[in-house]
Design a protein around this motif. Structure first.
Motif: not given
Length: 416
Positions: A92-97, A138-140, A145-151, A215-220
């Motif tokens: 996803t774009q956020l994972e790439t970010t 971005y990690s928060n 949004d995706m329940n993916i911990p950036a670590h 990005y699929p929502n306004d906060p992002g």
């Protein structure tokens, strides 16, 4: 290694078939985070090479020279496409970010530690703390949004904790303009570092400019918008370090030399066999481009490459590695710095009415609830069962004011 002493391949051998151009993507779950970092950085380096080539084309009246540049640029485009398409479609774009901000942290920290010019180093240390904070913001969003911990994406290679708060990054455009280095006397390391960091930050700016609104929502969408504006500041700052007195052909030579240096660095360090082979192929192409640039410099300006570079021998090769201790030290000692025209100053030393405060009022307004970098943390704290932000720290944050996980600090580095 000295690429000027290597025998170049024929230019026509650098053109690729469609089959060669389309690579096998890495696995987003299995690839080493530093493999991803190398891919992201080289995508930025090649994008810079392409855009520089187009600007050269538009500012050149000699069609024979423009044809030579066009041939190199077409191969740079092929290299950029190969590298960019290494990213898998399921990332996803956020994972790439997260990868983009990981690059920004460890690349900037490595370059700063190897930078002989103290002013250039200070510019890098300053922006380092801001990209470090972007990784945290971005990690928060990713966790929320995706329940993916950036670590799990960076595999603990870099700390995820607040840096200089993003709300403090919003400065008047005047503050981003810095003193340029004199490339006639500068160390070759400085020339490489300024070209590398400018291209890297420019790629991040371009990425956010082009994908932030998808990005699929306004906060992002709002977070990408805000941080994308900070990246514009960083590109202005870093681009301002490059010597504007260099000619187009001198700059072409420096670009090609930088690409040779990076491809050789990453060929030496790459753990993915498939991607290592790509770095090797691109290195051979870039050696050809470098020799062509030297030939054009001599033909059109009567200059030898030795008049642009002090030595063709590569300095210490760039190696992505853990820079946590260095980042922690800069964070502990420079958290309250802000920009003041060409210099940097403690926020508490700025005079009343300084344009930093004026610009803060313009863009942030009277309520920090409009500042999405703060909102994303506040929302995570609100929605988290413990009322905390998301972090992954080897040790607690070195700045005591940034240790509270239940309240986002929006004043440090920003208010007096």
């Amino acid at each position: 290694m000295n690429p000027f002493k290597e025998k170049p391949m024929a230019m026509e051998e650098g053109f690729l078939s469609w089959k060669e151009l389309y690579p096998k993507p890495y696995s987003k779950n299995e690839a080493d985070p530093y493999t991803k970092c190398r891919v992201i950085l080289m995508n930025g380096i090649e994008t810079e090479a392409v855009m520089f080539g187009h600007q050269f084309h538009r500012n050149c009246s000699d069609n024979e020279l423009r044809r030579e540049i066009a041939a190199c640029r077409r191969q740079e485009q092929m290299q950029q496409k190969t590298i960019n398409w290494l990213s898998p479609g399921d990332e996803t774009q956020l994972e790439t970010t997260i990868g983009y901000e990981h690059v920004a942290v460890d690349l900037t920290a490595w370059l700063a530690q190897h930078e002989p010019d103290e002013y250039v180093k200070q510019c890098m240390d300053f922006a380092l703390l801001e990209d470090f904070d972007h990784l945290y913001r971005y990690s928060n969003l990713l966790d929320m949004d995706m329940n993916i911990p950036a670590h799990k994406l960076v595999k603990g290679y870099v700390d995820i904790t607040p840096g200089r708060p993003t709300i403090a990054h919003h400065r008047h455009p005047f503050e981003a303009v810095k003193r340029f280095a004199d490339f006639k006397t500068a160390d070759d390391r400085t020339k490489l570092n300024t070209l590398i960091i400018t291209a890297g930050e420019q790629q991040t700016m371009n990425f956010y400019m082009n994908i932030g609104n998808t990005y699929p929502n306004d906060p992002g969408r709002k977070l990408y918008l805000e941080i994308g504006m900070v990246e514009e500041q960083h590109v202005t700052q870093y681009g301002g370090l490059m010597d504007p007195n260099c000619t187009w052909l001198e700059n072409l030579l420096l670009h090609e030399y930088t690409e040779c240096y990076l491809y050789y660095s990453f060929y030496e360090d790459e753990t993915d066999r498939n991607i290592k082979a790509i770095w090797e192929r691109h290195l051979m192409q870039e050696i050809s481009h470098l020799h062509k640039a030297a030939e054009l410099l001599q033909k059109y300006e009567g200059k030898e490459w030795q008049q642009v570079l002090n030595s063709g021998e590569f300095p210490e090769l760039l190696k992505f590695h853990d820079t946590k201790d260095y980042v922690r030290n800069v964070l502990a000692n420079q958290i309250e710095l802000t920009a003041d025209k060409e210099e940097f100053a403690d926020i508490h030393d700025l005079p009343e009415g300084h344009e930093f405060f004026t610009y803060q009022d313009w863009v942030n307004g009277s309520s920090i609830r409009d500042v999405q970098s703060h909102v994303v943390i506040a929302d995570h704290q609100k929605n988290n069962k413990k009322g905390e932000d998301y972090r992954d720290e080897e040790r607690e944050n070195p700045v005591s004011e940034l240790r509270n996980r239940k309240k986002d600090n929006t004043t440090i580095g920003r208010t007096q």
